[in-house]
Design an enzyme around this catalytic site. Sequence first.
Site, PDB file in Angstrom:
ATOM      1  N   THR A 143       0.830  -1.197   0.000  1.00 14.29           N
ATOM      2  CA  THR A 143       0.000   0.000   0.000  1.00 14.29           C
ATOM      3  C   THR A 143       0.869   1.254   0.000  1.00 14.29           C
ATOM      4  OG1 THR A 143      -1.524   1.393   1.233  1.00 14.29           O
ATOM      5  CG2 THR A 143      -0.350  -0.228   2.527  1.00 14.29           C
ATOM      6  N   ASP A 145      -0.155   3.873   0.987  1.00 15.86           N
ATOM      7  CA  ASP A 145      -0.562   4.596   2.206  1.00 15.86           C
ATOM      8  C   ASP A 145       0.307   4.267   3.416  1.00 15.86           C
ATOM      9  OD1 ASP A 145      -2.572   5.883   0.871  1.00 15.86           O
ATOM     10  OD2 ASP A 145      -4.077   4.366   1.346  1.00 15.86           O
ATOM     11  N   MET A 189      -1.999  11.796  -2.058  1.00 17.22           N
ATOM     12  CA  MET A 189      -2.950  10.751  -1.643  1.00 17.22           C
ATOM     13  C   MET A 189      -2.757  10.363  -0.178  1.00 17.22           C
ATOM     14  SD  MET A 189      -3.197   8.121  -4.865  1.00 17.22           S
ATOM     15  CE  MET A 189      -4.300   8.446  -6.264  1.00 17.22           C
ATOM     16  N   GLY A 190      -3.752   9.686   0.367  1.00  8.49           N
ATOM     17  CA  GLY A 190      -3.692   9.209   1.756  1.00  8.49           C
ATOM     18  C   GLY A 190      -4.924   9.692   2.506  1.00  8.49           C
ATOM     19  N   ARG A 191      -5.901   8.833   2.627  1.00  9.63           N
ATOM     20  CA  ARG A 191      -7.194   9.252   3.184  1.00  9.63           C
ATOM     21  C   ARG A 191      -7.139   9.397   4.705  1.00  9.63           C
ATOM     22  NH1 ARG A 191     -10.885  11.928   0.185  1.00  9.63           N
ATOM     23  NH2 ARG A 191     -12.982  11.522   0.884  1.00  9.63           N
ATOM     24  N   GLN A 300       1.431   9.457  -8.820  1.00 12.89           N
ATOM     25  CA  GLN A 300       2.242   9.113  -7.657  1.00 12.89           C
ATOM     26  C   GLN A 300       2.280   7.626  -7.355  1.00 12.89           C
ATOM     27  OE1 GLN A 300       0.253  10.894  -3.952  1.00 12.89           O
ATOM     28  NE2 GLN A 300      -1.295  11.197  -5.525  1.00 12.89           N
ATOM     29  N   ARG A 301       1.249   6.904  -7.755  1.00 12.39           N
ATOM     30  CA  ARG A 301       1.262   5.467  -7.439  1.00 12.39           C
ATOM     31  C   ARG A 301       1.646   4.634  -8.653  1.00 12.39           C
ATOM     32  NH1 ARG A 301      -5.245   4.228  -6.702  1.00 12.39           N
ATOM     33  NH2 ARG A 301      -5.649   3.877  -8.893  1.00 12.39           N
TER      34      ARG A 301
END
Lengths: 413, 413
Positions: A143, A145, A189-191, A300-301
């Site tokens: 992930t 994240d 990103m990153g919730r 980014q991913r």
Amino acid sequence: MSELVGAAIFGQSGGPTSVINASAAGVIQEALKQSCITKVYGAAHGIKGILDEMFYDMSQEDPKELDLLKTTPSSALGSVRYKLKSAEEDETDYKRLVEVFKKYNIKYFFYNGGNDSMDTCNKVSKYMQKVGYECRVMGVPKTIDNDLYGTDHCPGFASAAKYIATSTMEVYHDARVYDTGMITVLEVMGRNAGWLTASAALAAYKGNGPDLIYLPEIPFSMEQFLEDTNKVYKETGKVIIAVSEGCRDAKGTYVAEMGANLAKDSFGHAQLGGTASILANIVKEKIAKKVRGIEFSLLQRAAAHVASLTDVNEAYLAGQMAVKYAIEGKTDYMVAFEREAGPVYKCNIKLLNLTDVANTEKKIPREWINKEGNGLNKEFIDYALPLIQGESCPPLEDGLPRFAKLKKVLATK
Amino acid sequence: MSELVGAAIFGQSGGPTSVINASAAGVIQEALKQSCITKVYGAAHGIKGILDEMFYDMSQEDPKELDLLKTTPSSALGSVRYKLKSAEEDETDYKRLVEVFKKYNIKYFFYNGGNDSMDTCNKVSKYMQKVGYECRVMGVPKTIDNDLYGTDHCPGFASAAKYIATSTMEVYHDARVYDTGMITVLEVMGRNAGWLTASAALAAYKGNGPDLIYLPEIPFSMEQFLEDTNKVYKETGKVIIAVSEGCRDAKGTYVAEMGANLAKDSFGHAQLGGTASILANIVKEKIAKKVRGIEFSLLQRAAAHVASLTDVNEAYLAGQMAVKYAIEGKTDYMVAFEREAGPVYKCNIKLLNLTDVANTEKKIPREWINKEGNGLNKEFIDYALPLIQGESCPPLEDGLPRFAKLKKVLATK
């Protein structure tokens, strides 16, 4: 532990990363070497491909293309966001899984993903145990994240972090060419966890980074944000801000949701858009004329071209070790990383119980974030910097990356 | 031609690129070598720095840092968007330039930029000739837009093209991981010429690119766009679209401006945002549920980490040759590239009269665009592919680019 002979199946799940295919290569290449593994299947779109009996015979692939998976971004087999109900609630999917596993004599199940995927992995593992179907189940972490519990870090994070730090340094240079004021808002990103947004601090550590960083770990205050921004703007005329898409206030209202209300106050109509564009519009109205919002978005991913070699190698190793441990008799675990203490970076593989990993989120410790809640301390740099070392450099053809091309031959039913 | 002894000044102008500093390195390093050049000045923020007597003594810089300029993005000396009035209209700036040139004995003026900058360069050159101040003036081309007249291509274009093609290939992989429909709209820079947007076709050439490409050269029709998109979506479920920020309809209304009206029809309020987000919203409403708009934004012109080595070398050469030609006695020219015919890429330097270059825009020939106006023909690939070859690989430190750090010592007044 006696040798378990049978087929292996591997699936990819959740949002893709630059290195999830490196883990796929690790699992597949290692499994193809093992004599007790009679067949190696790759599930199309994770658990859904197993339920639908849609999986590929990985022995049909050209070994060179399997090798290229190491540097190919995204999920080559296809991913899925399918949440298994608990077996107590609805046994349908589980019964079907046992049916498919029996039909193809599947004795090894490897599943690559983040929190939700480890939950899937855990549920499958527990159900198989319950009904007495012998099958070794191993989770492979993934992930961007970086929020999986119990592991030092997660494959995928470091490559995204390297992309974000590099791009932030480049934007830093671009954003200060004119002798006029300029505010740049970068959305990352990153919730729920701010690891990725925090990685912009690596650019700051190199002297070319953001002035302010806002993470989901700290409740977002629009007043404080405007005050912080205004302060830097008055001092230097140039402000670079990194902000997480997951930033939200103490009541849980996301910045992206605030836009509508805030904008209504001043323009009389709702604004659509992401966190960066909302904040850029507010800053433009209140502080500076020249403002730019930039979303790193999918880039980014997916940016395998600037992936961390450390990350690629560890992602591969995680897949490979999942197979080796399963062959040794281990089951019901997720492969994880444990960092050795000391000045030189070294990570060892350890195993975590799937039950412990599933559904627990790891956030940035408060003490790694500065007192003001708008920047990172040295602890974060010490943590993240070793992870982005080395360049993976995907092989090129005509000056462009040569990504893996799989044949995807469906297994005969 | 007799030797002209005196100082040289160099300025950067217009939007930055990944390689404009490579041209700076070419000019500065070559000028520092020349015995007839007594001083090498770098103007802060282009022509404005000259008018304000704000320029740096480049001999004070560490040679290693000057070398790092080759791989440092953006305009290290600062840029400017200052349009000189014609001397007939207002002589103030010109008189001031002559004053400054005399004060510092400036005999060589090198100016690096795009259309507007070559216009500045031309005006300065003609004025100096008119008033009989001996000074050799050379333009060095630069623009990601690739729209300068008379040169095969412009430094800056190829590196941006390499970034766009690489990123498009990566997004292509990311956008097809789920077994659900998905439409991705990529927004690329280029207000009047579509060279950069067209470079997404390089990704399609490698099999991982957009299905549809919309350029400013072809009048944009929303109906046709929706019809094209719907057709691909129905056939494959996945659509990738590259669109220029400069797309506009036959009446000259930009897509970004259309958003307000179109959105008002359906939602009752105006939409703000760029071309990609406007189109993404319309497509979401009319065709598919899952849609993503991505703007390459500043990243495309700053991404030195994936710059084309061909571009970096040519940018350096353009700067270097500008100095060599000026020393030889040439003045009033822009350095340009001429490609040799034949299967192997080779470009030679030629000189163009500044008057011919200034204010003329080069667009993509109609015959390089497909009949439908939504894609590129092989001629474009043959043109662009050689330009993106080679990797410039900026030196790294801690796994991140080590960009040049200039001391910027102001020249003594």
